[in-house]
Design a protein around this motif. Structure first.
Motif, PDB file in Angstrom:
ATOM      1  N   UNK A  55     -29.841 -10.735  22.912  1.00 53.00           N
ATOM      2  CA  UNK A  55     -30.830 -11.390  23.756  1.00 53.00           C
ATOM      3  C   UNK A  55     -30.881 -12.885  23.522  1.00 53.00           C
ATOM      4  N   UNK A  56     -30.820 -13.276  22.256  1.00 58.98           N
ATOM      5  CA  UNK A  56     -30.842 -14.704  21.930  1.00 58.98           C
ATOM      6  C   UNK A  56     -29.553 -15.404  22.368  1.00 58.98           C
ATOM      7  N   UNK A  57     -28.430 -14.692  22.263  1.00 60.34           N
ATOM      8  CA  UNK A  57     -27.166 -15.277  22.714  1.00 60.34           C
ATOM      9  C   UNK A  57     -27.173 -15.480  24.227  1.00 60.34           C
ATOM     10  N   UNK A  58     -27.735 -14.520  24.956  1.00 64.22           N
ATOM     11  CA  UNK A  58     -27.833 -14.647  26.422  1.00 64.22           C
ATOM     12  C   UNK A  58     -28.731 -15.827  26.788  1.00 64.22           C
ATOM     13  N   UNK A  59     -29.845 -15.952  26.088  1.00 64.90           N
ATOM     14  CA  UNK A  59     -30.759 -17.060  26.356  1.00 64.90           C
ATOM     15  C   UNK A  59     -30.072 -18.405  26.121  1.00 64.90           C
ATOM     16  N   UNK A  60     -29.363 -18.507  25.023  1.00 62.10           N
ATOM     17  CA  UNK A  60     -28.662 -19.746  24.699  1.00 62.10           C
ATOM     18  C   UNK A  60     -27.596 -20.060  25.752  1.00 62.10           C
ATOM     19  N   UNK A  61     -26.869 -19.037  26.191  1.00 57.85           N
ATOM     20  CA  UNK A  61     -25.840 -19.234  27.212  1.00 57.85           C
ATOM     21  C   UNK A  61     -26.456 -19.730  28.514  1.00 57.85           C
ATOM     22  N   UNK A  62     -27.524 -19.071  28.962  1.00 55.42           N
ATOM     23  CA  UNK A  62     -28.167 -19.490  30.209  1.00 55.42           C
ATOM     24  C   UNK A  62     -28.726 -20.906  30.090  1.00 55.42           C
ATOM     25  N   UNK A  63     -29.314 -21.198  28.957  1.00 57.21           N
ATOM     26  CA  UNK A  63     -29.933 -22.508  28.751  1.00 57.21           C
ATOM     27  C   UNK A  63     -28.899 -23.639  28.771  1.00 57.21           C
ATOM     28  N   UNK A  90     -15.696  -6.105  15.647  1.00 56.20           N
ATOM     29  CA  UNK A  90     -15.384  -7.432  16.203  1.00 56.20           C
ATOM     30  C   UNK A  90     -14.841  -7.304  17.624  1.00 56.20           C
ATOM     31  N   UNK A  91     -13.965  -6.342  17.856  1.00 56.87           N
ATOM     32  CA  UNK A  91     -13.417  -6.152  19.196  1.00 56.87           C
ATOM     33  C   UNK A  91     -14.487  -5.689  20.174  1.00 56.87           C
ATOM     34  N   UNK A  92     -15.346  -4.767  19.723  1.00 59.19           N
ATOM     35  CA  UNK A  92     -16.421  -4.275  20.591  1.00 59.19           C
ATOM     36  C   UNK A  92     -17.394  -5.403  20.934  1.00 59.19           C
ATOM     37  N   UNK A  93     -17.712  -6.238  19.960  1.00 57.36           N
ATOM     38  CA  UNK A  93     -18.611  -7.368  20.216  1.00 57.36           C
ATOM     39  C   UNK A  93     -17.999  -8.350  21.203  1.00 57.36           C
ATOM     40  N   UNK A  94     -16.710  -8.600  21.082  1.00 55.62           N
ATOM     41  CA  UNK A  94     -16.043  -9.512  22.007  1.00 55.62           C
ATOM     42  C   UNK A  94     -16.079  -8.974  23.437  1.00 55.62           C
ATOM     43  N   UNK A  95     -15.884  -7.684  23.580  1.00 49.06           N
ATOM     44  CA  UNK A  95     -15.948  -7.060  24.909  1.00 49.06           C
ATOM     45  C   UNK A  95     -17.344  -7.202  25.492  1.00 49.06           C
ATOM     46  N   UNK A 121     -19.694  -9.378  24.709  1.00 47.08           N
ATOM     47  CA  UNK A 121     -19.994 -10.779  24.988  1.00 47.08           C
ATOM     48  C   UNK A 121     -19.355 -11.229  26.300  1.00 47.08           C
ATOM     49  N   UNK A 122     -18.100 -10.881  26.503  1.00 44.39           N
ATOM     50  CA  UNK A 122     -17.400 -11.306  27.729  1.00 44.39           C
ATOM     51  C   UNK A 122     -17.950 -10.607  28.970  1.00 44.39           C
ATOM     52  N   UNK A 123     -18.261  -9.333  28.863  1.00 43.03           N
ATOM     53  CA  UNK A 123     -18.683  -8.556  30.034  1.00 43.03           C
ATOM     54  C   UNK A 123     -20.154  -8.708  30.370  1.00 43.03           C
ATOM     55  N   UNK A 124     -21.004  -8.931  29.375  1.00 42.52           N
ATOM     56  CA  UNK A 124     -22.444  -8.890  29.645  1.00 42.52           C
ATOM     57  C   UNK A 124     -23.173 -10.192  29.333  1.00 42.52           C
ATOM     58  N   UNK A 125     -22.872 -10.804  28.246  1.00 37.89           N
ATOM     59  CA  UNK A 125     -23.636 -11.982  27.813  1.00 37.89           C
ATOM     60  C   UNK A 125     -23.179 -13.242  28.553  1.00 37.89           C
ATOM     61  N   UNK A 126     -21.860 -13.442  28.653  1.00 35.99           N
ATOM     62  CA  UNK A 126     -21.336 -14.660  29.262  1.00 35.99           C
ATOM     63  C   UNK A 126     -20.901 -14.464  30.705  1.00 35.99           C
ATOM     64  N   UNK A 127     -21.523 -13.558  31.397  1.00 38.69           N
ATOM     65  CA  UNK A 127     -21.209 -13.351  32.809  1.00 38.69           C
ATOM     66  C   UNK A 127     -22.498 -13.342  33.612  1.00 38.69           C
ATOM     67  N   UNK A 128     -22.364 -13.385  34.905  1.00 37.00           N
ATOM     68  CA  UNK A 128     -23.543 -13.360  35.763  1.00 37.00           C
ATOM     69  C   UNK A 128     -23.578 -12.019  36.382  1.00 37.00           C
ATOM     70  N   UNK A 162     -26.595  -4.307  26.251  1.00 35.46           N
ATOM     71  CA  UNK A 162     -25.505  -4.777  25.392  1.00 35.46           C
ATOM     72  C   UNK A 162     -25.457  -3.969  24.096  1.00 35.46           C
ATOM     73  N   UNK A 163     -26.607  -3.680  23.508  1.00 33.85           N
ATOM     74  CA  UNK A 163     -26.628  -2.892  22.268  1.00 33.85           C
ATOM     75  C   UNK A 163     -26.126  -1.471  22.505  1.00 33.85           C
ATOM     76  N   UNK A 164     -26.527  -0.860  23.621  1.00 33.44           N
ATOM     77  CA  UNK A 164     -26.050   0.485  23.938  1.00 33.44           C
ATOM     78  C   UNK A 164     -24.537   0.487  24.155  1.00 33.44           C
ATOM     79  N   UNK A 165     -24.052  -0.493  24.884  1.00 40.21           N
ATOM     80  CA  UNK A 165     -22.610  -0.578  25.155  1.00 40.21           C
ATOM     81  C   UNK A 165     -21.840  -0.828  23.876  1.00 40.21           C
ATOM     82  N   UNK A 166     -22.352  -1.680  22.994  1.00 40.64           N
ATOM     83  CA  UNK A 166     -21.701  -1.975  21.720  1.00 40.64           C
ATOM     84  C   UNK A 166     -21.590  -0.710  20.875  1.00 40.64           C
TER      85      UNK A 166
END
Length: 117
Positions: A30-38, A103-108, A110-117, A65-69
């Motif tokens: 959640x905090x990473x998403x907020x930082x990205x949007x900001x 690490x691989x799951x987190x990268x997936x 991040x790319x699919x949910x946190x850093x996308x619209x 994101x937590x469920x997917x991870x």
């Protein structure tokens, strides 16, 4: 529109009361998403903030994101044979493989949910 004003010195200041925010604590995703949007999607961040929907959006993204991870980690561990038996036989190998999987799951995520619209 009927607004209530409060006198502060020579000025009348509107008494604006924001809507209550949803309950919940923002964690890593959640905090990473907020930082990205900001930083990178300023218009979306401002729109969500002004409409009072920011925390609701962040909590929703965080939960998904937590469920997917967790799901990805479990699936990758099963597919690669990282089991409790391996953990009891060779702990360091198990730790290395699990860290790699996480690490691989987190990268997936991040790319699919946190850093996308």
């Amino acid at each position: 529109m009927n607004l209530i004003y409060e006198k502060c010195g020579d000025y009348l200041i509107p008494n604006l009361i924001p809507d209550s925010e949803p309950e919940g604590e923002l964690r890593k995703f959640g905090l990473m998403r907020k930082s990205y949007l900001e930083k990178h999607r300023r218009c979306i961040y401002s729109g969500l903030l002004l409409s009072g929907e920011l925390k609701k959006h962040l909590l929703m993204i965080q939960e998904q994101a937590e469920e997917r991870f967790d799901l990805l980690v479990a699936q990758m561990a099963e597919k690669e044979g990282v089991t409790e038996r391996l953990k009891s036989d060779d702990q360091m190998l198990w730790v290395r493989r699990m860290n790699n999987i996480r690490a691989r799951a987190e990268e997936i995520v991040l790319n699919d949910m946190i850093y996308s619209l």
